[in-house]
Design a protein around this motif. Structure first.
Motif, PDB file in Angstrom:
ATOM      1  N   GLU A  37      43.133  64.348   6.979  1.00  0.00           N
ATOM      2  CA  GLU A  37      43.149  64.860   8.343  1.00  0.00           C
ATOM      3  C   GLU A  37      43.779  63.849   9.305  1.00  0.00           C
ATOM      4  OE1 GLU A  37      39.900  66.183  11.711  1.00  0.00           O
ATOM      5  OE2 GLU A  37      39.420  66.503   9.600  1.00  0.00           O
ATOM      6  N   ALA A  38      43.456  62.567   9.141  1.00  0.00           N
ATOM      7  CA  ALA A  38      44.024  61.527   9.998  1.00  0.00           C
ATOM      8  C   ALA A  38      45.532  61.414   9.781  1.00  0.00           C
ATOM      9  CB  ALA A  38      43.351  60.195   9.716  1.00  0.00           C
ATOM     10  N   CYS A  39      45.974  61.520   8.533  1.00  0.00           N
ATOM     11  CA  CYS A  39      47.406  61.456   8.230  1.00  0.00           C
ATOM     12  C   CYS A  39      48.154  62.631   8.844  1.00  0.00           C
ATOM     13  CB  CYS A  39      47.643  61.428   6.718  1.00  0.00           C
ATOM     14  SG  CYS A  39      47.100  59.911   5.934  1.00  0.00           S
ATOM     15  N   VAL A  40      47.599  63.806   8.732  1.00  0.00           N
ATOM     16  CA  VAL A  40      48.240  64.993   9.297  1.00  0.00           C
ATOM     17  C   VAL A  40      48.343  64.859  10.816  1.00  0.00           C
ATOM     18  CG1 VAL A  40      47.946  67.475   9.706  1.00  0.00           C
ATOM     19  CG2 VAL A  40      47.591  66.536   7.416  1.00  0.00           C
ATOM     20  N   GLU A  41      47.280  64.346  11.430  1.00  0.00           N
ATOM     21  CA  GLU A  41      47.291  64.161  12.883  1.00  0.00           C
ATOM     22  C   GLU A  41      48.383  63.173  13.303  1.00  0.00           C
ATOM     23  OE1 GLU A  41      44.289  62.379  16.251  1.00  0.00           O
ATOM     24  OE2 GLU A  41      43.439  63.454  14.544  1.00  0.00           O
ATOM     25  N   GLN A  42      48.521  62.078  12.560  1.00  0.00           N
ATOM     26  CA  GLN A  42      49.554  61.095  12.889  1.00  0.00           C
ATOM     27  C   GLN A  42      50.952  61.673  12.701  1.00  0.00           C
ATOM     28  OE1 GLN A  42      48.882  57.496  10.706  1.00  0.00           O
ATOM     29  NE2 GLN A  42      46.938  57.085  11.728  1.00  0.00           N
ATOM     30  N   VAL A  43      51.162  62.449  11.659  1.00  0.00           N
ATOM     31  CA  VAL A  43      52.465  63.064  11.428  1.00  0.00           C
ATOM     32  C   VAL A  43      52.790  64.044  12.556  1.00  0.00           C
ATOM     33  CG1 VAL A  43      53.730  64.661   9.924  1.00  0.00           C
ATOM     34  CG2 VAL A  43      52.467  62.755   8.932  1.00  0.00           C
ATOM     35  N   MET A  44      51.814  64.818  12.981  1.00  0.00           N
ATOM     36  CA  MET A  44      52.046  65.767  14.065  1.00  0.00           C
ATOM     37  C   MET A  44      52.386  65.038  15.374  1.00  0.00           C
ATOM     38  SD  MET A  44      51.954  68.606  12.600  1.00  0.00           S
ATOM     39  CE  MET A  44      52.024  69.715  13.981  1.00  0.00           C
ATOM     40  N   GLU A  45      51.732  63.897  15.628  1.00  0.00           N
ATOM     41  CA  GLU A  45      52.043  63.110  16.818  1.00  0.00           C
ATOM     42  C   GLU A  45      53.474  62.583  16.753  1.00  0.00           C
ATOM     43  OE1 GLU A  45      49.232  60.000  17.600  1.00  0.00           O
ATOM     44  OE2 GLU A  45      47.546  61.378  17.487  1.00  0.00           O
ATOM     45  N   ILE A  46      53.886  62.104  15.601  1.00  0.00           N
ATOM     46  CA  ILE A  46      55.247  61.584  15.425  1.00  0.00           C
ATOM     47  C   ILE A  46      56.263  62.703  15.651  1.00  0.00           C
ATOM     48  CG2 ILE A  46      56.883  60.674  13.720  1.00  0.00           C
ATOM     49  CD1 ILE A  46      54.481  59.114  12.520  1.00  0.00           C
ATOM     50  N   LEU A  47      55.991  63.877  15.102  1.00  0.00           N
ATOM     51  CA  LEU A  47      56.923  65.000  15.281  1.00  0.00           C
ATOM     52  C   LEU A  47      56.997  65.434  16.742  1.00  0.00           C
ATOM     53  CD1 LEU A  47      56.097  67.173  12.136  1.00  0.00           C
ATOM     54  CD2 LEU A  47      58.152  65.814  12.567  1.00  0.00           C
ATOM     55  N   SER A  48      55.879  65.438  17.430  1.00  0.00           N
ATOM     56  CA  SER A  48      55.905  65.842  18.847  1.00  0.00           C
ATOM     57  C   SER A  48      56.674  64.813  19.685  1.00  0.00           C
ATOM     58  CB  SER A  48      54.497  66.056  19.396  1.00  0.00           C
ATOM     59  OG  SER A  48      53.809  64.830  19.442  1.00  0.00           O
ATOM     60  N   LYS A  49      56.522  63.533  19.372  1.00  0.00           N
ATOM     61  CA  LYS A  49      57.263  62.501  20.082  1.00  0.00           C
ATOM     62  C   LYS A  49      58.761  62.616  19.795  1.00  0.00           C
ATOM     63  CE  LYS A  49      53.603  59.062  20.343  1.00  0.00           C
ATOM     64  NZ  LYS A  49      53.154  57.735  19.899  1.00  0.00           N
ATOM     65  N   LYS A  50      59.078  62.997  18.573  1.00  0.00           N
ATOM     66  CA  LYS A  50      60.478  63.142  18.190  1.00  0.00           C
ATOM     67  C   LYS A  50      61.115  64.311  18.945  1.00  0.00           C
ATOM     68  CE  LYS A  50      63.348  63.307  14.073  1.00  0.00           C
ATOM     69  NZ  LYS A  50      63.385  63.379  12.606  1.00  0.00           N
ATOM     70  N   GLU A  51      60.371  65.383  19.159  1.00  0.00           N
ATOM     71  CA  GLU A  51      60.881  66.556  19.888  1.00  0.00           C
ATOM     72  C   GLU A  51      61.088  66.243  21.366  1.00  0.00           C
ATOM     73  OE1 GLU A  51      58.259  69.814  19.194  1.00  0.00           O
ATOM     74  OE2 GLU A  51      58.816  70.012  17.096  1.00  0.00           O
ATOM     75  N   GLU A  52      60.302  65.307  21.914  1.00  0.00           N
ATOM     76  CA  GLU A  52      60.426  64.953  23.320  1.00  0.00           C
ATOM     77  C   GLU A  52      61.728  64.227  23.611  1.00  0.00           C
ATOM     78  OE1 GLU A  52      57.017  62.696  24.397  1.00  0.00           O
ATOM     79  OE2 GLU A  52      55.643  64.386  24.188  1.00  0.00           O
ATOM     80  N   ARG A  53      62.274  63.564  22.633  1.00  0.00           N
ATOM     81  CA  ARG A  53      63.486  62.766  22.838  1.00  0.00           C
ATOM     82  C   ARG A  53      64.668  63.604  23.118  1.00  0.00           C
ATOM     83  NH1 ARG A  53      63.131  58.118  18.191  1.00  0.00           N
ATOM     84  NH2 ARG A  53      61.182  57.275  18.882  1.00  0.00           N
TER      85      ARG A  53
END
Length: 53
Positions: A37-53
């Motif tokens: 669950e922690a890994c999935v949460e971190q991956v989702m945060e990384i993807l959301s930050k990537k979309e913001e760029r």
């Protein structure tokens, strides 16, 4: 000057030995679920930050 990593290759081996499967407790499976669950949460945060760029 910042360093940008363009590719990251991760390899893991997942498996269980037959003798260890009988000794697993529910605590181990719960901690595994928490880790996943922690890994999935971190991956989702990384993807959301990537979309913001």
């Amino acid at each position: 000057m910042p360093i940008e990593i363009k590719e990251l290759h991760i390899r893991i081996a997942v498996g269980e030995n037959g003798s260890q499967a009988s000794e697993q407790s529910t605590e181990t499976s719960e901690s595994r679920d928490e880790i996943i669950e922690a890994c999935v949460e971190q991956v989702m945060e990384i993807l959301s930050k990537k979309e913001e760029r």
